[in-house]
Design an enzyme around this catalytic site. Structure first.
Site, PDB file in Angstrom:
ATOM      1  N   SER A  94       0.806  -1.221   0.000  1.00  7.81           N
ATOM      2  CA  SER A  94       0.000   0.000   0.000  1.00  7.81           C
ATOM      3  C   SER A  94       0.840   1.272   0.000  1.00  7.81           C
ATOM      4  CB  SER A  94      -0.947   0.006   1.204  1.00  7.81           C
ATOM      5  OG  SER A  94      -0.229  -0.155   2.414  1.00  7.81           O
ATOM      6  N   ASP A 151      -3.036   5.999  11.668  1.00  5.56           N
ATOM      7  CA  ASP A 151      -2.201   5.608  10.539  1.00  5.56           C
ATOM      8  C   ASP A 151      -0.952   6.494  10.528  1.00  5.56           C
ATOM      9  OD1 ASP A 151      -0.973   4.996   8.161  1.00  5.56           O
ATOM     10  OD2 ASP A 151      -2.763   5.188   6.919  1.00  5.56           O
ATOM     11  N   HIS A 200       1.353   5.327   6.352  1.00  4.49           N
ATOM     12  CA  HIS A 200       1.131   5.935   5.038  1.00  4.49           C
ATOM     13  C   HIS A 200       1.308   7.451   5.130  1.00  4.49           C
ATOM     14  CE1 HIS A 200      -1.226   2.093   4.919  1.00  4.49           C
ATOM     15  NE2 HIS A 200      -0.538   1.992   3.787  1.00  4.49           N
TER      16      HIS A 200
END
Length: 498
Positions: A217, A466, A469
């Site tokens: 990702s 998160d 990312h």
């Protein structure tokens, strides 16, 4: 292209013109000749002692993989690998290419024209005078991103869409990566400045070609960034099309966009381990009933993903963040080679085996004269107070870690494994060593803005942040700047022409 003959040029300095002597000077000539021979011998011996080491030093450069640019920072030694182009297993660079490059320093256009005559020559050129991954983040007042926050349609409902998901601050967008600011990077003056990514030039160079991002990702994060950077530069958005599900997977991958005006495509394919994963617990198979054990074949490439990138012109790989104990069952009954299932295998050892399998497959199946292989290195996470699945946080970070703080390699063993494997490749590979530049950007993660939560949901999300990312616009835009500059520096094919 004819190689320069260093020794031929050296020998010209030792050539002695012949002389004709009359007979009446016979005896004198003999003595004179003897003295001349003796003098020449002494000259040759002296030249050998003093000149030969200098010639050899310039003919062959053995990379000092473990020398840090900051001598006081011993922990960053591994990151000092010459990152723009990792040589093959010999680790040597011919002196003639260095001399040729330096002779064109005042005219980059002339140098590119010269290189375009022989694209293979560029593989031997050392760019050790300019490490674009060594630098610092600098605050730039009024800096504008490549696409306005909230404008890119590809980010809808993505965890990278921090602006759409309610992030109130935007000061993290005002920082720019600058490599020219380092004294050791004086040679970078002839390299395009950061912040000057030219999307139209990039598309022109990508004409009739295919760019593929392969991995997890975080590479999808980079892929989405590239799509947004290109989207914002094209006036007629209808000329950008999505490849539909009916189109063969090896053409469209998991996500893709085609640019009609340039007859090129940009594709992402999911392959977090790069090797074959049986019964994967991943997004691609989330609705599939698993009928067998989840295993990773360390000796087999992921053929489904390989069908997409096998014929690509540029391939950007990553494989890192899924190689952790949580996603690999702590190494128990998951790693397989042939018919043998390891009851227990260290994850780092498995990572090395998998990368070696990938390396061999690339060397044997990808035409390196046509395709440019790129590997993006480790992107640093910033969880405080726990891991990604144990309540780690980063929501209070609003500015980068200051560049005067000593860089500490977070995973030196894993970095060494990756870099050792890349050095063994026969195919030239561009290594995007983003570890240091991501280390300082604790402020640029989605944190609690990975989804468009309600106020109540965001309170709950404080324990599920998160910090891995990156927000878009944001840090992956810099990765694509560095990709663009690295491709220009490597000079293969269309990226070798002005």
């Amino acid at each position: 292209m004819r190689n320069l003959k260093v020794w031929d040029k050296s020998c010209h300095f030792l050539t002695v013109p012949s002389h004709h002597h009359s007979k009446r000077y016979g005896s004198s000539s003999i003595l004179l000749g003897f003295g001349f021979i003796l003098g020449a011998s002494i000259f040759l011996l002296t030249a050998t002692i003093f000149v030969f080491p200098l010639v050899m030093d310039s003919m062959f450069w053995i990379p000092n993989w473990h020398t840090s640019s900051n001598t006081s920072d011993t922990t960053s030694s591994i990151s000092a690998v010459p990152t723009e182009l990792l040589e093959n297993s010999t680790g040597t660079v011919q002196t003639e290419t260095n001399l040729l490059e330096s002779s064109f320093t005042n005219s980059s256009a002339d140098f590119r024209e010269f290189i375009d005559r022989d694209d293979n020559l560029i593989a031997n050129i050392s760019h050790r005078e300019c490490d674009i991954f060594e630098g610092e983040w600098v605050k730039v007042n009024g800096r504008k991103p490549y696409y306005p926050p909230g404008s890119c349609p590809y980010l809808k409902k993505q965890p990278f869409a921090c602006y759409q998901n309610g992030r109130p601050d935007d000061q993290f967008l005002g920082w720019q990566w600058q490599w020219q600011s380092q004294e050791t990077n004086a040679g970078c003056d002839n390299i395009p400045n950061p912040g000057l990514f030219n999307p139209i030039d990039f598309l022109n160079r990508l004409r009739d070609k295919k760019l593929v991002f392969v991995g997890d990702s975080l590479n999808r994060n980079m892929f989405m960034s590239m799509l947004c950077m290109l989207w914002n530069a094209i006036p007629d958005k209808s000329r950008i099309v999505k490849l539909h599900r009916e189109i063969e997977f090896k053409i469209r991958g998991d996500y893709s966009r085609r640019y009609k005006d340039y007859n090129c495509s940009v594709v992402f394919v999911w392959s977090p381990y790069l090797v074959y994963e049986a019964n994967p617990r991943s997004r691609r198979s989330k609705n599939i009933l698993h009928l067998g054990p989840h295993t990773l074949r360390l000796d087999l490439i992921d053929e489904l993903a390989a069908s997409v990138y096998r014929d690509a012109d540029i391939v950007v790989f990553d494989s890192w963040h899924w190689w952790n104990v949580d996603k690999t069952n702590h190494g128990e009954n998951i790693f397989q080679e042939g018919d043998y299932l390891h009851p227990k295998l260290d994850t780092n050892e498995a990572y090395k085996k998998a990368l070696t399998t990938w390396r061999k497959w690339i060397d044997n199946n990808v035409d390196s004269t046509r395709s440019q292989i790129v590997f993006r290195g480790y992107s640093v996470s910033h969880y405080v107070g726990g891991k990604w699945n144990t309540g780690g946080k980063c929501d209070r970070e609003t500015e980068p870690i200051m560049s005067n703080k000593t860089y500490m390699e977070r995973s030196p063993l894993q970095v060494k494994i990756l870099e050792d494997v890349l050095r063994e490749m026969k195919s030239p590979v561009l290594y995007l060593n983003v570890s240091k530049l991501t280390y300082y950007r604790a402020d640029a993660h989605p944190s609690v803005y990975a989804k468009n939560y309600t106020v109540q949901e965001r309170t709950v999300a404080l324990d599920h942040q998160d910090c891995s990312h990156w927000c878009l616009p944001g840090v992956p835009d810099t990765w694509n700047e560095l990709l663009y500059v690295s491709l220009l520096k490597a000079g293969k094919g269309s990226f070798g022409r002005q």
